[in-house]
Each structure stands twice: as structure tokens, then as C-alpha cells.
Enzyme design. Structure first.
Site, mmCIF file in Angstrom:
data_model
loop_
_atom_site.group_PDB
_atom_site.id
_atom_site.type_symbol
_atom_site.label_atom_id
_atom_site.label_comp_id
_atom_site.label_asym_id
_atom_site.label_seq_id
_atom_site.Cartn_x
_atom_site.Cartn_y
_atom_site.Cartn_z
ATOM 1 N N SER A 129 54.659 24.464 -40.841
ATOM 2 C CA SER A 129 55.815 23.470 -40.648
ATOM 3 C C SER A 129 54.644 21.958 -41.021
ATOM 4 O O SER A 129 55.976 21.120 -41.176
ATOM 5 C CB SER A 129 54.934 22.791 -38.383
ATOM 6 O OG SER A 129 53.483 22.914 -38.536
ATOM 7 N N SER B 90 50.139 26.653 -42.031
ATOM 8 C CA SER B 90 51.561 25.613 -41.876
ATOM 9 C C SER B 90 50.925 24.441 -43.264
ATOM 10 O O SER B 90 52.040 23.367 -42.855
ATOM 11 C CB SER B 90 51.653 24.963 -40.164
ATOM 12 O OG SER B 90 51.931 25.730 -39.319
ATOM 13 N N LYS C 254 51.085 13.984 -41.521
ATOM 14 C CA LYS C 254 51.583 14.829 -40.165
ATOM 15 C C LYS C 254 51.870 13.944 -39.068
ATOM 16 O O LYS C 254 50.878 13.560 -38.852
ATOM 17 C CB LYS C 254 51.506 15.545 -40.223
ATOM 18 C CG LYS C 254 52.326 17.320 -39.563
ATOM 19 C CD LYS C 254 51.688 18.170 -39.792
ATOM 20 C CE LYS C 254 52.757 19.212 -38.787
ATOM 21 N NZ LYS C 254 51.565 20.692 -39.306
#
EC number: 6.3.5.7
Length: 510
Positions: free
Chosen positions: A150, A174, A75
Site C-alpha cells: 500500500s 506494504s 506515508k
């Protein structure tokens, strides 16, 4: 079977090389990227360099661990030295960290092959990955729908076989929410079990780094690689790390599993409720004892979170002022530079949360909002503690509904409700895992399993028992064949994407 185990066996028997595996994943990544947009930066050169290093170790007769040579996606809010880290924000569009996050350093030392940095909601603030300043990621199961957020890029990449496993961060759901939307396994560890050093902060008392994988075993193996004390993180716990693979026993006879009644009622879609209730029935058939648990404070979790998290974000994001690093807008005064830089660098959702947090912390409102929210947070923790006096783990839906359409939820409140079922776990700092438990109209549904602090082994055991006795995790999105799980070739029918450099140098680009 675990994808990591299958590839590891191929490597140690020299059936295939790490470079061959890396090239096949990079090829599939490029083929699917025009449709999915999972990645902000693809690190092809770095991946091949790391893969060749693993091959050299094998040729030299050196024993390799299970993570060596395994393609990994990261990420893009985890700092990677020499490779830009954007947080999907214009504010950090050209930022190249001078240091490495602890988790990525540990995985690099284990021999993992980093194929790229994945898309996310800007500064990890969002539930759909639509808040990225650069692109919207699509759900591999339906390209018109969101992958969740997210960490949507990481979840989509694993679901589409662009990487074997991925790292995400979880502040209010997330990791678990996109795992549910994309039909993969995602785990938020106990707060402090995994180092946050090098994770760009959103809400420091809630953020936690965790793994995505196609199977529970893949997630357990990646967790093994990142868990452990780190002196660079003051919130890191000094605890012994068990062998999580030892918890993967398909036997839960005698386990007491609590059903969170409050999360199966109003707000939960009918198809989701039906799938989760069927999963609970299946767990009972496997020998678990099912108890209904009331957690009355959970109904205040969403409101509590959206005071605490924005308050911490407003403080954490104050550092982005155009002075030290990141975007700097030209201006004729210091105050004007601050204003222009933050106005142009931050997107609407980030600005919204900064304003909410600043208001909650302001004089005259601190006691009424922030202090009260912290008191409710304590009540939520107490409800969990009472529940774990009776049960080994708790279960609930991961999300109220399956993935919604891109652009469908423009109202911020309707978007915030996506995290209704995951937020209490973050507020209490507990481990939570999502794994597939059904489908509705071709879209995955996730089952959330929650454990007491540092009880990841129990969570993994229940998840593994459920997974091994069902076949939801074996289903694949309609994007062609996986590239290398069983040594299969990638789908030749997808368009080629432009490759991007990923050298560890200041010349890295996306």
C-alpha cells in the site's frame, strides 16, 4: 554511494545549503507529480522552514547529524500535527491530527526536511495504490503500471527522486512489495522495534513502520533515526539499538543463507525466479553457504493473513462512525448517521475487509476461522525458528512477478496473491528487506532478505554486500535526471505542477 552521505558532505562543507537542496527536490516533485501522483499533500512551506533551520545551525558552527537537511516523504497514514492525515480515505479527508507520530517527531528533531505526505491504498489496504480515494499513483519505470502498495506513493517518490528517503508501513508486504516494483530498497523492521504511536491502525499485531531509500545505507541511516523504545506504544520493545551503519560490511564469507524452497516454486514467474536464482548464485560467489529450507506452513500464510488482518481491521475501523472525528453524513437518526457515514466514507476494498473480519469474529465462526488462523500463525513462526537454527538469513523473491498494469487486477484474490511471499514475515513479526536484483522487460525485480527477530544488522549486511557488488541499484527510471544526487539540475522538460501549502496549521490544504 549513499545519497544521504553525499548530501551530508555537501552540507557540512557548505558546498550547498539545505534550502537549495530542498528547493531542487520540491521543483522535481512538482515537475513529475502530474505524471506520478505520488503525493496527497505537498508541504513546501514546512520543508523550506525546516531547511532554513538546518542552515542556521550550520552557520552557527553547530555539528549536524547525517539526517539533517535530507528531504523526506511520509506515508499519509502517519499523523502529522497541523498537517492533514487522510489515509487516502474520504473518511479522513479533512482530518488534521492534534498530535505528531513518534517516528515523524524523531526525524523532525534530527533535522529532516518533510516535503509531503504520500499516496497509499485506503487505510493501507491494498497492493497497488489503486484503492486510494483521491488518485492512482503510477510506477516511475512505466507509467501504465502500478507502483505496488500500500506504500506505493512513498516507493514511487524515492524511485523518481521526489524525495531522498521515505517512510512507509508494512502489514503484509506494504513496504517490500512496492520497493520491489519501483526498484528501490525497503525494510520492514522487527515488530516492536519502531514505534507505532501515531500510525493509523490497520491490523495492530502486524503493522510496522519502516524506511525506503535508493541504497541499503540510506535505509540503515533512516532506520537508525526511527528505531527505539517508545513509552507511548505498548508493543514497543525495550532493547538496545545497535549502530546499523556498522553492519554495512561488504563481506559475507561464512554466512549461511537459506533459500525458501516453497517460495520459488508454483506461483513464481519465470523471469522473477531466474533473477532471484542468479542473485542466490552471486551470494554464493561472495562466500556465503547456500542451504535449501522447507517451510511447509508458508503455503497457508495467505489464508491465515486474510482472516487475522481483516478481523483486526474490522475492530480498528469501528471507531470511524461520524461522531468523534472525520466524515459525518447528515441523517435523521444516530443509526442512520452511522450507516450513511460508513457507506460514503469507506471505499469498496475497506468495506470488503471489514465484512470479512466481522464474519470471522462472529459467534459460531470464531473458532472455525479466527482461532484456527492464530494456530497456523504459530506454526509459521515455528517454521521460521527452525530455519534460523540453521541459517543467518533467508532469501526469496519479494513478489511473484514484476509490476502489473494499472486496472489489470480487478479480482480481489488475484490482487491478494501479490503478497504471497511477504505475508509470512509479518505473521512472524520478523525483519524483511527488499532490494533490486534484476529487470524483466524494463521492470525491476526484488530480492527479499529475511532475518530472525532483531537481526536487522545481519539483513542489512547481506543486502549491502549484494548491492555493492552489483549495479542494479544504480539504474534510474526514464523520468529525466535526478535532481541533487551529484549536484545535478532537475529535468527542465517536465510539466510544472501546482504547489500546495504545507504549513503546520489548520489551513493546510492539498
Amino acid at each position: 554511494m549513499s545519497v544521504i552521505r553525499a548530501l551530508h558532505r555537501q552540507l557540512v562543507t557548505k558546498e550547498r545549503s539545505a534550502e537549495e537542496i530542498a528547493r531542487e527536490y520540491l521543483e522535481r516533485l512538482a515537475q513529475l507529480e502530474p505524471q506520478l501522483k505520488s503525493f496527497i499533500t505537498v508541504t513546501e512551506e514546512l520543508a523550506l522552514q525546516q531547511a532554513r533551520a538546518v542552515d542556521a545551525r550550520i552557520r552557527a558552527g553547530e555539528a549536524i547529524g547525517p539526517l539533517a537537511g535530507i528531504p523526506l516523504a511520509v506515508k499519509d497514514n502517519l499523523c502529522t500535527q497541523g498537517i492533514r492525515t487522510t489515509c487516502a480515505s474520504r473518511m479522513l479527508e479533512g482530518f488534521i491530527p492534534p498530535y505528531e507520530s513518534t517516528v515523524t517527531a524523531r526525524l523532525a528533531a534530527a533535522g529532516m526536511v518533510t516535503v509531503g505526505k504520500t499516496n497509499l491504498d485506503e487505510f493501507a489496504m491494498g497492493s497497488s495504490t489503486e484503492n486510494s480515494a483521491f488518485q492512482r499513483t503510477a510506477n516511475p519505470w512505466d507509467l501504465t503500471r502500478v507502483p505496488g502498495g500500500s506504500s506505493g506513493g512513498s516507493a514511487a517518490a524515492v524511485a523518481a527522486d521526489q524525495a531522498v528517503v521515505a517512510l512507509g508501513s508494512d502489514t503484509g508486504g506494504s513496504i517490500r512489495q512496492p520497493a520491489a516494483f519501483c526498484g528501490v530498497v525497503g525494510l520492514k523492521p522487527t515488530y516492536g522495534l519502531v514505534s507505532r504511536y501515531g500510525l493509523v491502525a490497520f491490523a495492530s499485531s502486524l503493522d510496522q513502520v519502516g524506511p525506503f531509500g535508493r541504497t541499503v545505507e540510506d535505509v540503515a541511516l533512516l532506520l537508525q533515526g526511527i528505531a527505539g523504545h517508545d513509552p507511548m506504544d505498548s508493543t514497543s520493545l525495550k532493547v538496545d539499538i545497535p549502530d546499523y551503519s556498522q553492519a554495512l560490511i561488504p563481506d559475507i564469507k561464512g554466512f549461511k543463507i537459506g533459500v525458501i524452497r516453497d517460495l520459488l516454486g508454483e506461483g513464481c514467474g519465470e523471469e522473477t525466479r531466474a533473477a532471484v536464482q542468479a542473485a542466490i548464485q552471486h551470494l554464493q560467489e561472495l562466500g556465503a553457504e547456500i542451504l535449501e529450507i522447507d517451510c511447509p506452513s508458508f503455503r497457508y500464510g495467505l489464508a491465515t493473513y486474510y482472516i487475522i488482518a481483516p478481523s483486526e481491521a474490522s475492530a480498528n475501523l469501528a471507531r470511524y462512525d461520524g461522531v468523534k472525528y472525520g466524515l459525518r453524513e447528515p441523517a435523521d437518526s444516530l443509526l442512520s448517521m452511522y450507516g450513511k457515514t460508513r457507506a460514503h466514507g469507506f471505499g469498496p476494498e475497506v468495506k470488503r475487509r471489514i465484512m470479512i473480519g466481522t464474519y470471522a469474529l462472529s459467534s459460531g465462526y470464531y473458532d472455525a476461522y479466527y482461532l484456527k488462523a492464530q494456530k497456523v500463525r504459530t506454526l509459521i513462526k515455528q517454521d521460521f525458528l527452525k530455519a534460523f537454527e540453521k541459517v543467518d538469513v533467508l532469501v526469496s523473491p519479494t513478489t511473484p512477478t514484476p509490476a502489473f498494469k494499472l486496472g489489470e487486477r480487478e479480482d480481489p484474490l488475484s490482487m491478494y496473491l501479490c503478497d504471497l511471499m511477504t505475508i509470512p514475515v509479518n505473521l512472524a513479526g520478523l525483519p524483511g528487506l527488499s532490494l533490486p536484483c534484476g529487470f524483466a522487460d524494463g521492470l525491476p525485480i526484488g530480492l527479499q532478505i529475511v532475518g530472525n527477530a532483531l537481526q536487522e544488522s545481519k539483513v542489512l549486511r547481506v543486502a549491502y554486500a549484494y548491492e555493492q557488488s552489483t549495479d542494479w541499484h544504480k539504474r534510474r527510471p526514464p523520468l529525466g535526471q535526478p535532481s541533487v544526487k551529484e549536484g545535478q539540475g532537475s529535468d527542465p522538460g517536465q510539466p510544472q505542477a501546482k504547489r500546495r501549502s504545507g504549513k503546520r496549521s489548520k489551513k493546510s490544504k492539498s
